[in-house]
Design an enzyme around this catalytic site. Structure first.
Site, PDB file in Angstrom:
ATOM      1  N   TYR A   1      -2.259  -0.377  10.882  1.00  0.00           N
ATOM      2  CA  TYR A   1      -2.138  -0.933   9.537  1.00  0.00           C
ATOM      3  C   TYR A   1      -1.140  -0.665   8.780  1.00  0.00           C
ATOM      4  O   TYR A   1      -0.359  -1.791   8.487  1.00  0.00           O
ATOM      5  CB  TYR A   1      -3.300  -0.430   9.053  1.00  0.00           C
ATOM      6  CG  TYR A   1      -3.340  -0.736   7.513  1.00  0.00           C
ATOM      7  CD1 TYR A   1      -3.591  -2.345   7.066  1.00  0.00           C
ATOM      8  CD2 TYR A   1      -3.200   0.033   6.581  1.00  0.00           C
ATOM      9  CE1 TYR A   1      -3.507  -2.575   5.625  1.00  0.00           C
ATOM     10  CE2 TYR A   1      -3.218  -0.384   5.316  1.00  0.00           C
ATOM     11  CZ  TYR A   1      -3.335  -1.466   4.856  1.00  0.00           C
ATOM     12  OH  TYR A   1      -3.159  -1.841   3.427  1.00  0.00           O
TER      13      TYR A   1
ATOM     14  N   THR B   1       0.674  -1.180   0.143  1.00  0.00           N
ATOM     15  CA  THR B   1      -0.046  -0.103  -0.090  1.00  0.00           C
ATOM     16  C   THR B   1       0.660   1.296  -0.024  1.00  0.00           C
ATOM     17  O   THR B   1       2.081   1.234   0.720  1.00  0.00           O
ATOM     18  CB  THR B   1      -1.033   0.046   1.318  1.00  0.00           C
ATOM     19  OG1 THR B   1      -1.479   1.299   1.240  1.00  0.00           O
ATOM     20  CG2 THR B   1      -0.046  -0.158   2.617  1.00  0.00           C
ATOM     21  N   ASP B   2       0.272   2.354  -0.483  1.00  0.00           N
ATOM     22  CA  ASP B   2       0.735   3.562  -0.539  1.00  0.00           C
ATOM     23  C   ASP B   2       0.924   4.334   0.977  1.00  0.00           C
ATOM     24  O   ASP B   2       1.823   5.284   1.286  1.00  0.00           O
ATOM     25  CB  ASP B   2       0.223   4.575  -1.364  1.00  0.00           C
ATOM     26  CG  ASP B   2      -1.129   4.956  -0.971  1.00  0.00           C
ATOM     27  OD1 ASP B   2      -1.576   4.388  -0.225  1.00  0.00           O
ATOM     28  OD2 ASP B   2      -1.636   5.828  -1.646  1.00  0.00           O
ATOM     29  N   GLU B   3       0.148   3.588   1.908  1.00  0.00           N
ATOM     30  CA  GLU B   3       0.268   4.053   3.226  1.00  0.00           C
ATOM     31  C   GLU B   3       1.593   4.126   3.997  1.00  0.00           C
ATOM     32  O   GLU B   3       1.601   4.505   5.000  1.00  0.00           O
ATOM     33  CB  GLU B   3      -0.963   3.343   4.084  1.00  0.00           C
ATOM     34  CG  GLU B   3      -2.364   3.844   3.345  1.00  0.00           C
ATOM     35  CD  GLU B   3      -3.531   3.684   4.417  1.00  0.00           C
ATOM     36  OE1 GLU B   3      -3.292   3.504   5.510  1.00  0.00           O
ATOM     37  OE2 GLU B   3      -4.550   3.468   4.057  1.00  0.00           O
TER      38      GLU B   3
ATOM     39  N   LYS C   1       2.000  -3.264   7.363  1.00  0.00           N
ATOM     40  CA  LYS C   1       2.467  -3.286   6.075  1.00  0.00           C
ATOM     41  C   LYS C   1       3.805  -3.102   5.574  1.00  0.00           C
ATOM     42  O   LYS C   1       4.431  -3.667   5.071  1.00  0.00           O
ATOM     43  CB  LYS C   1       1.471  -2.639   5.118  1.00  0.00           C
ATOM     44  CG  LYS C   1      -0.035  -3.200   5.299  1.00  0.00           C
ATOM     45  CD  LYS C   1      -0.217  -4.543   4.388  1.00  0.00           C
ATOM     46  CE  LYS C   1      -0.070  -4.607   3.005  1.00  0.00           C
ATOM     47  NZ  LYS C   1      -0.157  -6.091   2.320  1.00  0.00           N
TER      48      LYS C   1
HETATM   49  P1  NAD Z   1      -9.707  -7.490   1.754  1.00  0.00           P
HETATM   50  O1  NAD Z   1      -9.981  -7.148   3.219  1.00  0.00           O
HETATM   51  O2  NAD Z   1     -10.669  -7.128   1.189  1.00  0.00           O
HETATM   52  O3  NAD Z   1      -9.413  -8.970   1.751  1.00  0.00           O
HETATM   53  C1  NAD Z   1      -8.191  -9.580   2.473  1.00  0.00           C
HETATM   54  C2  NAD Z   1      -8.365 -11.076   2.423  1.00  0.00           C
HETATM   55  O4  NAD Z   1      -7.050 -11.811   3.028  1.00  0.00           O
HETATM   56  C3  NAD Z   1      -9.670 -11.804   2.907  1.00  0.00           C
HETATM   57  O5  NAD Z   1     -10.220 -12.753   1.842  1.00  0.00           O
HETATM   58  C4  NAD Z   1      -9.279 -12.512   4.035  1.00  0.00           C
HETATM   59  O6  NAD Z   1     -10.024 -13.496   4.140  1.00  0.00           O
HETATM   60  C5  NAD Z   1      -7.684 -12.767   3.868  1.00  0.00           C
HETATM   61  N1  NAD Z   1      -6.821 -13.167   4.816  1.00  0.00           N
HETATM   62  C6  NAD Z   1      -7.046 -12.244   6.025  1.00  0.00           C
HETATM   63  N2  NAD Z   1      -6.113 -12.683   6.819  1.00  0.00           N
HETATM   64  C7  NAD Z   1      -5.441 -14.118   6.233  1.00  0.00           C
HETATM   65  C8  NAD Z   1      -4.501 -14.872   6.726  1.00  0.00           C
HETATM   66  N3  NAD Z   1      -3.955 -14.901   7.995  1.00  0.00           N
HETATM   67  N4  NAD Z   1      -4.364 -15.777   5.894  1.00  0.00           N
HETATM   68  C9  NAD Z   1      -5.117 -16.051   4.661  1.00  0.00           C
HETATM   69  N5  NAD Z   1      -5.897 -15.193   4.236  1.00  0.00           N
HETATM   70  C10 NAD Z   1      -6.033 -14.157   5.093  1.00  0.00           C
HETATM   71  O7  NAD Z   1      -8.413  -6.716   1.253  1.00  0.00           O
HETATM   72  P2  NAD Z   1      -8.195  -5.948   0.013  1.00  0.00           P
HETATM   73  O8  NAD Z   1      -8.681  -4.476   0.186  1.00  0.00           O
HETATM   74  O9  NAD Z   1      -8.615  -6.904  -0.886  1.00  0.00           O
HETATM   75  O10 NAD Z   1      -6.489  -5.756   0.010  1.00  0.00           O
HETATM   76  C11 NAD Z   1      -5.767  -6.859  -0.414  1.00  0.00           C
HETATM   77  C12 NAD Z   1      -4.344  -6.425  -0.342  1.00  0.00           C
HETATM   78  O11 NAD Z   1      -4.033  -5.210  -0.908  1.00  0.00           O
HETATM   79  C13 NAD Z   1      -3.895  -6.325   1.057  1.00  0.00           C
HETATM   80  O12 NAD Z   1      -2.721  -6.643   1.300  1.00  0.00           O
HETATM   81  C14 NAD Z   1      -3.882  -4.863   1.331  1.00  0.00           C
HETATM   82  O13 NAD Z   1      -2.894  -4.323   2.246  1.00  0.00           O
HETATM   83  C15 NAD Z   1      -3.637  -4.274  -0.197  1.00  0.00           C
HETATM   84  N6  NAD Z   1      -4.064  -2.971  -0.589  1.00  0.00           N
HETATM   85  C16 NAD Z   1      -5.379  -2.477  -0.599  1.00  0.00           C
HETATM   86  C17 NAD Z   1      -5.818  -1.519  -0.918  1.00  0.00           C
HETATM   87  C18 NAD Z   1      -7.377  -0.892  -1.095  1.00  0.00           C
HETATM   88  O14 NAD Z   1      -7.531   0.040  -1.462  1.00  0.00           O
HETATM   89  N7  NAD Z   1      -8.181  -1.850  -0.419  1.00  0.00           N
HETATM   90  C19 NAD Z   1      -4.805  -0.562  -1.512  1.00  0.00           C
HETATM   91  C20 NAD Z   1      -3.525  -1.008  -1.563  1.00  0.00           C
HETATM   92  C21 NAD Z   1      -3.038  -2.139  -1.055  1.00  0.00           C
HETATM   93  O1  DAU Z   2      -4.074   4.001   0.416  1.00  0.00           O
HETATM   94  C1  DAU Z   2      -4.239   2.609   0.276  1.00  0.00           C
HETATM   95  C2  DAU Z   2      -5.138   2.207   1.343  1.00  0.00           C
HETATM   96  O2  DAU Z   2      -6.564   2.548   1.232  1.00  0.00           O
HETATM   97  C3  DAU Z   2      -5.122   0.594   1.696  1.00  0.00           C
HETATM   98  O3  DAU Z   2      -4.028   0.232   1.779  1.00  0.00           O
HETATM   99  C4  DAU Z   2      -6.183   0.226   2.835  1.00  0.00           C
HETATM  100  O4  DAU Z   2      -6.188  -1.190   2.737  1.00  0.00           O
HETATM  101  C5  DAU Z   2      -7.670   0.727   2.523  1.00  0.00           C
HETATM  102  O5  DAU Z   2      -8.522   0.501   3.344  1.00  0.00           O
HETATM  103  C6  DAU Z   2      -7.601   2.123   2.128  1.00  0.00           C
HETATM  104  O6  DAU Z   2      -7.434   2.837   3.426  1.00  0.00           O
HETATM  105  P1  DAU Z   2      -7.970   4.302   3.741  1.00  0.00           P
HETATM  106  O7  DAU Z   2      -7.915   4.537   5.224  1.00  0.00           O
HETATM  107  O8  DAU Z   2      -7.527   5.270   3.162  1.00  0.00           O
HETATM  108  O9  DAU Z   2      -9.436   3.944   3.450  1.00  0.00           O
HETATM  109  P2  DAU Z   2     -10.903   4.038   4.239  1.00  0.00           P
HETATM  110  O10 DAU Z   2     -11.941   3.569   2.836  1.00  0.00           O
HETATM  111  O11 DAU Z   2     -11.107   3.415   5.463  1.00  0.00           O
HETATM  112  O12 DAU Z   2     -11.130   5.586   4.330  1.00  0.00           O
HETATM  113  C7  DAU Z   2     -10.785   6.531   3.056  1.00  0.00           C
HETATM  114  C8  DAU Z   2     -11.147   8.030   3.730  1.00  0.00           C
HETATM  115  O13 DAU Z   2     -12.298   7.961   4.059  1.00  0.00           O
HETATM  116  C9  DAU Z   2     -10.224   8.232   4.746  1.00  0.00           C
HETATM  117  O14 DAU Z   2      -9.290   9.581   4.893  1.00  0.00           O
HETATM  118  C10 DAU Z   2     -10.959   8.048   5.950  1.00  0.00           C
HETATM  119  C11 DAU Z   2     -12.446   8.611   5.216  1.00  0.00           C
HETATM  120  N1  DAU Z   2     -13.454   8.068   5.901  1.00  0.00           N
HETATM  121  C12 DAU Z   2     -13.622   6.315   5.956  1.00  0.00           C
HETATM  122  C13 DAU Z   2     -14.795   6.101   6.469  1.00  0.00           C
HETATM  123  C14 DAU Z   2     -14.921   4.661   6.608  1.00  0.00           C
HETATM  124  C15 DAU Z   2     -14.818   8.773   6.378  1.00  0.00           C
HETATM  125  O15 DAU Z   2     -14.547   9.952   6.307  1.00  0.00           O
HETATM  126  N2  DAU Z   2     -15.735   8.099   6.626  1.00  0.00           N
HETATM  127  C16 DAU Z   2     -15.822   6.657   6.856  1.00  0.00           C
HETATM  128  O16 DAU Z   2     -16.899   6.109   7.370  1.00  0.00           O
END
Ligand code: NAD
Ligand code: DAU
Length: 361
Positions: free
Chosen positions: A168, A143-145, A172
C-alpha cells in the site's frame, strides 16, 4: 449513474474517490460550508458507498459519476463536461492488510490510476485559458506511511526520506512521485498532502477503530496485532478535510504539507478507550468489552510508529485541528451506534469482520 448539475457561476471541484470515507466527508463539508459545486468521480469499489453521500444527493450543486481514475476516456469526458477549476484526488485502494493479500489492485489504482488521471489533468490544463490555469490545482491526498516507520522518538517532516514498507505505502509513494514529476516536468500546478491515521463517521469497518467499535458492541473478539504497542497518530476526519481545503486555497504550488493530529496512541490504548466508551454508552451490554481483547498474529511488515510534525501547515497556512481525540472518538462511537443500517449496507456481505493480511484470503 450521473446526475445533472445546474449551471451557475460557482467554481466546480472534481473529487475522485468522493464516495469513500475521507472523500465523502470532504464533499459533505464543502457543500455545507462553501459556495462550490462538486462532481464526484468514483469507481464504487467495496470501499465506496453512495450511502455516504446520501446527505448531499439532492443538492443541486452535487453530481456523481461512476468511473475509475484509470479509465482515461471517462476521465476526459467528465473533465470536458463539468469543466472543474480544481481536482482533488482521494481515489485509492487504502487498506494495508488488503495490499498484503493482493497488491496488484493497489498498483492498478494507486500507481497506474493516478498516472492516467495526471495525464488527463495535463491535457485539460493545457487547454485552459491563462486565467483558468492560474486557478487550477491538482491536489493529491497521500499518507504518512510513505515515510516508513519511526523509532520511539522523532516525527515525520516534509523532508523525511521516503521509505515505504507495505505494498500500500509503496503504491502511494509511487503516486506521490508521479504527481511531483508532473509539476517539475510539465508545470502542472500540484499540491501533495501526507496525513496520519483518520477516524470518524462513515469509515469502512475493516479499519482498526470502526472494527473495534462494532465488535465491542456485538461482543465479538477484539484482535490486536502483535503486542498492541504499535503507535499511530490519530486525526478526526473533519479536521483532515478542513486542512485539505486550506491547502487547496492557500498552499504553494508544488509544495508538500504534512497533516496530523498530534494524538499519538498505542493500539492497546485506543482499544481500551473504545471499550470504556462503548460500556458507558450502551448500558445493557451483557459482556465486558475489555475482556474481548485478543493478541493475535502480527501484521507482516507492521510499521511500529507513525507521528507527524504538522508545524509547516500550522505556521504557513494557519491550520490546526479543532477536535480533541477523546471527544471526537466518543462522537464516532455514538455515530456507529446510531447508524447500524449504514454499516450493514456498506459491508453488504463482502466483509464480515474477518482477519485480512495474513494470506488467509
Ligand atoms: P476509502 O478506501 O474509504 O475510499 C477510497 C475511495 O476510492 C472509495 O470510494 C473507492 O470506491 C474509490 N476508488 C477506489 N479505486 C478507485 C478507482 N480506480 N477509481 C476511482 N475511484 C476509486 O479510503 P479513505 O480512507 O477515504 O482514503 C482516501 C485517501 O486518503 C486515499 O488516497 C488514502 O491513501 C488517503 N489517506 C487515508 C488515510 C486514512 O487514515 N484512511 C490517512 C491518510 C491518507
Ligand atoms: O497512517 C495513515 C494510514 O492509516 C492510511 O494511509 C491508510 O489508508 C489507513 O488504512 C491507515 O493505515 P493503518 O494500517 O495504520 O490502519 P489500520 O486501521 O489498518 O490499523 C491501525 C493499527 O491497528 C495498525 O497498527 C494495525 C492495527 N490493527 C488493525 C486492525 C484492522 C490491529 O491491531 N487489529 C486490527 O484488527
Amino acid at each position: 449513474m450521473s446526475s445533472a448539475i445546474q449551471s451557475s457561476s460557482q467554481p466546480t471541484l472534481l473529487v475522485t474517490g468522493g464516495a469513500g470515507f475521507i472523500g465523502s466527508c470532504f464533499v459533505r463539508q464543502r457543500l455545507a460550508q462553501d459556495d462550490v459545486r462538486v462532481v464526484v468521480l468514483d469507481k464504487l469499489t467495496y470501499a465506496g458507498n453512495l450511502d455516504s453521500l446520501a446527505p448531499v444527493s439532492d443538492d443541486p450543486n452535487f453530481a456523481f459519476e461512476q468511473a475509475g481514475i484509470e479509465d482515461a476516456g471517462e476521465v476526459r469526458r467528465i473533465l470536458d463536461q463539468y469543466q472543474p477549476v480544481q481536482i482533488v484526488n482521494f481515489a485509492a485502494e487504502s487498506h494495508v492488510d488488503r495490499s498484503i493479500d493482493g497488491p496488484a489492485e493497489f498498483v492498478m489504482t494507486n500507481v497506474l490510476g493516478t498516472f492516467y488521471l495526471l495525464e488527463e489533468a495535463r491535457r485539460y490544463y493545457s487547454e485552459r485559458s491563462a486565467t483558468q490555469q492560474a486557478e487550477f490545482r491538482f491536489l493529491h491526498v497521500s499518507t504518512d506511511e510513505v515515510y516508513g516507520s519511526l523509532g520511539p522518538t522523532g516525527k515525520f517532516t516534509e523532508q523525511t526520506k521516503y521509505a515505504p514498507n507495505s505494498p500500500y505505502s509503496a503504491s502511494k509513494a509511487s503516486s506521490d512521485h508521479f504527481v511531483r514529476a508532473y509539476h517539475h516536468t510539465y508545470g502542472l500546478p500540484v499540491l501533495i498532502t501526507n496525513c496520519s491515521n483518520n477516524y470518524g463517521p462513515y469509515q469502512f469497518p475493516e479499519k482498526l477503530i470502526p472494527l473495534m467499535i462494532l465488535n465491542a458492541i456485538a461482543g465479538k473478539p477484539l484482535p490486536l496485532y502483535g503486542d498492541g504497542q504499535n503507535v499511530r497518530d490519530w486525526l478526526f476526519v473533519e479536521d483532515h478535510c478542513q486542512a485539505i481545503w486550506r491547502v487547496l486555497q492557500a498552499g504553494e504550488i508544488g509544495e508538500v504539507y504534512n497533516i496530523g493530529g498530534d494524538a499519538e496512541r498505542t493500539n492497546l490504548q485506543i482499544v481500551h478507550t473504545i471499550c470504556d466508551v462503548v460500556e458507558e454508552l450502551v448500558p445493557n451490554l451483557d459482556h465486558r468489552p475489555r475482556e474481548l481483547i485478543q493478541f493475535v498474529q502480527d501484521r507482516p511488515g507492521h510499521d511500529r510508529r507513525y507521528a507527524i510534525d504538522a508545524s509547516k501547515i500550522q505556521a504557513q497556512l494557519g491550520w490546526q485541528p479543532s477536535h480533541d481525540f477523546e471527544t471526537a472518538l466518543r462522537t464516532t462511537v455514538r455515530w456507529y451506534l446510531d447508524n447500524s443500517l449504514w454499516t450493514q449496507r456498506v459491508a453488504d456481505g463482502s466483509y464480515a469482520g474477518q482477519r485480512l493480511g495474513i494470506g488467509a484470503n
